[in-house]
Scaffold this active site. Structure first.
Site, PDB file in Angstrom:
ATOM      1  N   ILE A   1       0.877  -1.159   0.000  1.00  0.00           N
ATOM      2  CA  ILE A   1       0.000   0.000   0.000  1.00  0.00           C
ATOM      3  C   ILE A   1       0.919   1.215   0.000  1.00  0.00           C
ATOM      4  O   ILE A   1       1.792   1.345   0.866  1.00  0.00           O
ATOM      5  CB  ILE A   1      -0.970   0.007   1.199  1.00  0.00           C
ATOM      6  CG1 ILE A   1      -1.803   1.297   1.214  1.00  0.00           C
ATOM      7  CG2 ILE A   1      -0.269  -0.218   2.529  1.00  0.00           C
ATOM      8  CD1 ILE A   1      -2.909   1.314   2.281  1.00  0.00           C
ATOM      9  N   SER A   2       0.787   2.048  -1.007  1.00  0.00           N
ATOM     10  CA  SER A   2       1.690   3.188  -1.167  1.00  0.00           C
ATOM     11  C   SER A   2       1.635   4.111   0.040  1.00  0.00           C
ATOM     12  O   SER A   2       0.644   4.163   0.772  1.00  0.00           O
ATOM     13  CB  SER A   2       1.327   3.987  -2.422  1.00  0.00           C
ATOM     14  OG  SER A   2       1.534   3.232  -3.585  1.00  0.00           O
TER      15      SER A   2
END
Length: 211
Positions: A61-62
């Site tokens: 997840i960025s």
């Protein structure tokens, strides 16, 4: 959402705004989506740090900073719909859902997409349309798209995605350039594509097919 959670999200958005100058619309989106729902069990205590976090299937997840930058680089205000290539945890799509009337997101890993759908349902989000597919093919049924966001690095944007981009539309993608990746904004005007490098980044590489 209870008042304590609203305070947490407000502080989170404020910390993010210190790193990335955000428009009011984008800032508001980050105060409305609970990031801890998108991180793996056991990582909730780190959900509101400005860091990327691992998720299943060797994906990430960025970081919120990257999500904010990608959203801003789309120049979303005034656009109706957006196509995201690489749904992952679903967090980027959820942020976009608070800005665009319609969000279309494609994921090639079935288990990730199923979890993302459950998160959208839990958050009562109804304007995100999902599809299990190789996102490099786009989603021709709903084209043209005002905006397209590539949430994985690629050496070259497939021509089929430019074909599905509306005239005066914007496509943002992390482009692989030798040893680095550069977020690049492409604009389509009168059928012609121009591009502008914006910022270095780090994304997982795009892969072919469905996993």
């Amino acid at each position: 959402m209870n008042s304590s959670k609203r305070i947490v999200l407000q502080k989170f958005a404020d910390a993010l705004a210190d790193e990335v100058p955000m428009t009011p619309v984008v800032y508001k989106a980050f105060t409305q989506i609970e990031r801890e729902l998108f991180v793996p069990r056991g990582f909730a205590q780190w959900a509101y740090r400005l860091d990327a976090l691992p998720i299943k299937a060797d994906q990430w997840i960025s970081s919120p900073v990257t999500v904010a930058k990608m959203t801003l680089f789309l120049e979303p205000e005034g656009a109706d719909n957006v196509l995201e290539i690489g749904c992952g945890s679903g967090y980027q799509a959820a942020i976009l859902s608070r800005i665009f009337r319609r969000v279309f997101t494609i994921e090639r890993i079935d288990s990730l997409l199923k979890e993302a759908r459950e998160r959208f349902k839990k958050l009562d989000i109804h304007n995100i349309h999902t599809r299990l597919d190789d996102g490099q093919r786009g989603w021709r049924q709903f084209a043209p798209f005002d905006r397209i966001l590539f949430s994985a690095s690629t050496p070259k944007v497939p021509d089929t995605l430019f074909e599905q981009l509306a005239d005066n539309g914007i496509l943002v993608a992390p482009i692989e350039q030798r040893e680095k990746q550069v977020i690049t904004r492409f604009k389509k005007e009168n059928g012609q594509i121009t591009q502008k490098p914006l910022d270095e980044c780090l994304f997982v590489p795009v892969k072919d097919g469905i996993a």
